[in-house]
Motif scaffolding. Structure first.
Motif, PDB file in Angstrom:
ATOM      1  N   GLN A 150       0.807  -1.218   0.000  1.00 43.39           N
ATOM      2  CA  GLN A 150       0.000   0.000   0.000  1.00 43.39           C
ATOM      3  C   GLN A 150       0.842   1.270   0.000  1.00 43.39           C
ATOM      4  N   TYR A 151       2.115   1.169   0.334  1.00 41.59           N
ATOM      5  CA  TYR A 151       2.960   2.354   0.448  1.00 41.59           C
ATOM      6  C   TYR A 151       3.831   2.585  -0.782  1.00 41.59           C
ATOM      7  N   VAL A 152       3.658   1.745  -1.788  1.00 41.57           N
ATOM      8  CA  VAL A 152       4.537   1.807  -2.959  1.00 41.57           C
ATOM      9  C   VAL A 152       4.334   3.102  -3.743  1.00 41.57           C
ATOM     10  N   ALA A 153       3.086   3.521  -3.939  1.00 41.10           N
ATOM     11  CA  ALA A 153       2.819   4.751  -4.699  1.00 41.10           C
ATOM     12  C   ALA A 153       3.457   5.953  -4.015  1.00 41.10           C
ATOM     13  N   TYR A 154       3.311   6.027  -2.696  1.00 39.09           N
ATOM     14  CA  TYR A 154       3.886   7.148  -1.948  1.00 39.09           C
ATOM     15  C   TYR A 154       5.412   7.132  -2.024  1.00 39.09           C
ATOM     16  N   ASP A 155       6.007   5.954  -1.919  1.00 39.93           N
ATOM     17  CA  ASP A 155       7.468   5.843  -2.007  1.00 39.93           C
ATOM     18  C   ASP A 155       7.977   6.314  -3.364  1.00 39.93           C
ATOM     19  N   HIS A 156       7.263   5.922  -4.430  1.00 41.24           N
ATOM     20  CA  HIS A 156       7.660   6.376  -5.774  1.00 41.24           C
ATOM     21  C   HIS A 156       7.522   7.895  -5.884  1.00 41.24           C
ATOM     22  N   MET A 157       6.418   8.426  -5.367  1.00 39.81           N
ATOM     23  CA  MET A 157       6.180   9.869  -5.442  1.00 39.81           C
ATOM     24  C   MET A 157       7.291  10.646  -4.734  1.00 39.81           C
ATOM     25  N   GLU A 158       7.626  10.213  -3.520  1.00 37.14           N
ATOM     26  CA  GLU A 158       8.667  10.891  -2.757  1.00 37.14           C
ATOM     27  C   GLU A 158      10.027  10.766  -3.449  1.00 37.14           C
ATOM     28  N   LEU A 176      -0.164 -13.477  -5.588  1.00 42.11           N
ATOM     29  CA  LEU A 176      -0.583 -12.805  -6.823  1.00 42.11           C
ATOM     30  C   LEU A 176      -1.392 -11.548  -6.500  1.00 42.11           C
ATOM     31  N   GLY A 177      -2.241 -11.633  -5.449  1.00 41.53           N
ATOM     32  CA  GLY A 177      -2.986 -10.454  -5.024  1.00 41.53           C
ATOM     33  C   GLY A 177      -2.058  -9.338  -4.574  1.00 41.53           C
ATOM     34  N   PHE A 178      -1.024  -9.706  -3.838  1.00 38.73           N
ATOM     35  CA  PHE A 178      -0.012  -8.733  -3.422  1.00 38.73           C
ATOM     36  C   PHE A 178       0.661  -8.115  -4.644  1.00 38.73           C
ATOM     37  N   THR A 179       1.015  -8.942  -5.610  1.00 35.08           N
ATOM     38  CA  THR A 179       1.702  -8.459  -6.807  1.00 35.08           C
ATOM     39  C   THR A 179       0.834  -7.476  -7.582  1.00 35.08           C
ATOM     40  N   ILE A 180      -0.462  -7.788  -7.711  1.00 36.70           N
ATOM     41  CA  ILE A 180      -1.375  -6.877  -8.415  1.00 36.70           C
ATOM     42  C   ILE A 180      -1.470  -5.549  -7.687  1.00 36.70           C
ATOM     43  N   LEU A 181      -1.643  -5.601  -6.359  1.00 32.38           N
ATOM     44  CA  LEU A 181      -1.735  -4.364  -5.575  1.00 32.38           C
ATOM     45  C   LEU A 181      -0.434  -3.565  -5.679  1.00 32.38           C
ATOM     46  N   TYR A 182       0.698  -4.247  -5.585  1.00 33.91           N
ATOM     47  CA  TYR A 182       2.002  -3.585  -5.701  1.00 33.91           C
ATOM     48  C   TYR A 182       2.117  -2.864  -7.045  1.00 33.91           C
ATOM     49  N   LEU A 183       1.743  -3.554  -8.113  1.00 40.36           N
ATOM     50  CA  LEU A 183       1.891  -2.985  -9.449  1.00 40.36           C
ATOM     51  C   LEU A 183       0.914  -1.844  -9.696  1.00 40.36           C
ATOM     52  N   ILE A 184      -0.310  -1.950  -9.161  1.00 41.90           N
ATOM     53  CA  ILE A 184      -1.256  -0.839  -9.267  1.00 41.90           C
ATOM     54  C   ILE A 184      -0.676   0.395  -8.593  1.00 41.90           C
ATOM     55  N   GLN A 185      -0.139   0.206  -7.378  1.00 40.94           N
ATOM     56  CA  GLN A 185       0.456   1.312  -6.649  1.00 40.94           C
ATOM     57  C   GLN A 185       1.672   1.874  -7.396  1.00 40.94           C
ATOM     58  N   ALA A 186       2.464   0.995  -7.986  1.00 37.70           N
ATOM     59  CA  ALA A 186       3.666   1.439  -8.706  1.00 37.70           C
ATOM     60  C   ALA A 186       3.295   2.252  -9.939  1.00 37.70           C
ATOM     61  N   VAL A 187       2.257   1.817 -10.657  1.00 34.91           N
ATOM     62  CA  VAL A 187       1.786   2.562 -11.835  1.00 34.91           C
ATOM     63  C   VAL A 187       1.312   3.951 -11.417  1.00 34.91           C
ATOM     64  N   ILE A 188       0.554   4.009 -10.309  1.00 34.86           N
ATOM     65  CA  ILE A 188       0.106   5.306  -9.796  1.00 34.86           C
ATOM     66  C   ILE A 188       1.309   6.165  -9.431  1.00 34.86           C
ATOM     67  N   GLY A 189       2.302   5.558  -8.781  1.00 31.66           N
ATOM     68  CA  GLY A 189       3.503   6.294  -8.389  1.00 31.66           C
ATOM     69  C   GLY A 189       4.243   6.885  -9.567  1.00 31.66           C
TER      70      GLY A 189
END
Length: 260
Positions: A78-86, A151-164
């Motif tokens: 859940q924190y991947v998008a924020y990490d990419h943004m920062e 796989l659910g974790f991977t999908i959530l991670y990738l969604i967050q990464a795309v947003i980031g």
């Protein structure tokens, strides 16, 4: 891949294990909250569905317990998008891009390490709760559930990464991230099982990635997942993975090369 790169990934994963506060107050508080929710769900559903033929209170209680445990397990994504943004806004991502190891793969492996450790503990918890509620978890269901959760974790991670990665155009992506999280909460099985949505929405939602993060892994564990559920998880993971790779290589790296 040379030996140096392999050691780099392993060292990163080992460092991630050391940084995690596995048995701190926050760790135990998460389980305490899940326990309180378990008691609450059990009492409420027994009253609401006492005379129901279609809905079994015990099965619904188990679903909500499992979905909370799964959500806690894959929470590091859940924190991947924020990490990419920062990292993009501050330029802190640049030193990582200069290293021989892939930024994309090393970050994913670090998050996966935390999830894997949580998963080993939480599968035992799910197994114990399922037996207490009279719906014992089989070895086959546990194995398929393990794969589905990852796989659910991977999908959530990738969604967050795309947003980031969208930080390249929109410096603050938190609102967009929050909208996606709300959709996952409402339509992804956290608030209400996707199976209990009204018929039209129930049919549509399975054509989106939303239920494949939380709802599908729980239903795989319970042995009543839709056909080709895991196959669809793989498809969504590949689609978001390709999108993330494209955005990162063509947009994020290019933006950093030009000075951000």
């Amino acid at each position: 891949m040379n030996r140096r790169n392999k050691n780099g990934y392993l060292m990163g994963m080992a460092l991630q294990l050391k940084e995690e506060k596995w048995f701190g107050a926050e760790f135990w508080m998460s389980y305490f909250v899940i326990f309180i929710k378990c008691v609450f769900y059990d009492q409420v559903f027994r009253v609401l569905f006492r005379n129901s033929v279609e809905i079994e209170a015990g099965a619904l209680t188990l679903y909500y317990i499992m979905v909370n445990v799964v959500a806690f397990t894959i929470a590091p994504a859940q924190y991947v998008a924020y990490d990419h943004m920062e990292g993009i806004n501050s330029g802190a991502i640049i030193p990582f891009l200069l290293r021989p190891n892939s930024y994309i793969l090393s970050r994913y492996c670090n998050r996966l390490t935390s999830v894997a450790v949580r998963l080993m503990v939480n599968l035992l918890l799910i197994w114990g709760v399922s037996w207490l509620l009279g719906r014992g978890l089989t070895v086959a269901a546990a194995g398929m559930g393990l794969l589905s959760i990852l796989l659910g974790f991977t999908i959530l991670y990738l969604i967050q990464a795309v947003i980031g990665c969208c930080t390249v155009w929109f410096r603050d992506i938190t609102r967009f991230r929050d909208v996606i999280y709300s959709l996952l909460l409402i339509l992804g099985g956290r608030l209400l099982p996707s199976e209990l949505l009204f018929s039209g929405l129930k049919e549509i939602v399975y054509y989106t990635p939303l239920p494949y993060v939380y709802d599908v892994p729980v239903r795989v564990l319970m042995g009543d997942a839709p056909r080709f559920a895991i196959g669809m998880q793989v498809v969504w993971a590949l689609l978001f993975g390709a999108g993330y790779l494209f955005l990162f290589e063509r947009c994020v790296k290019h933006n950093m090369d030009l000075g951000g």
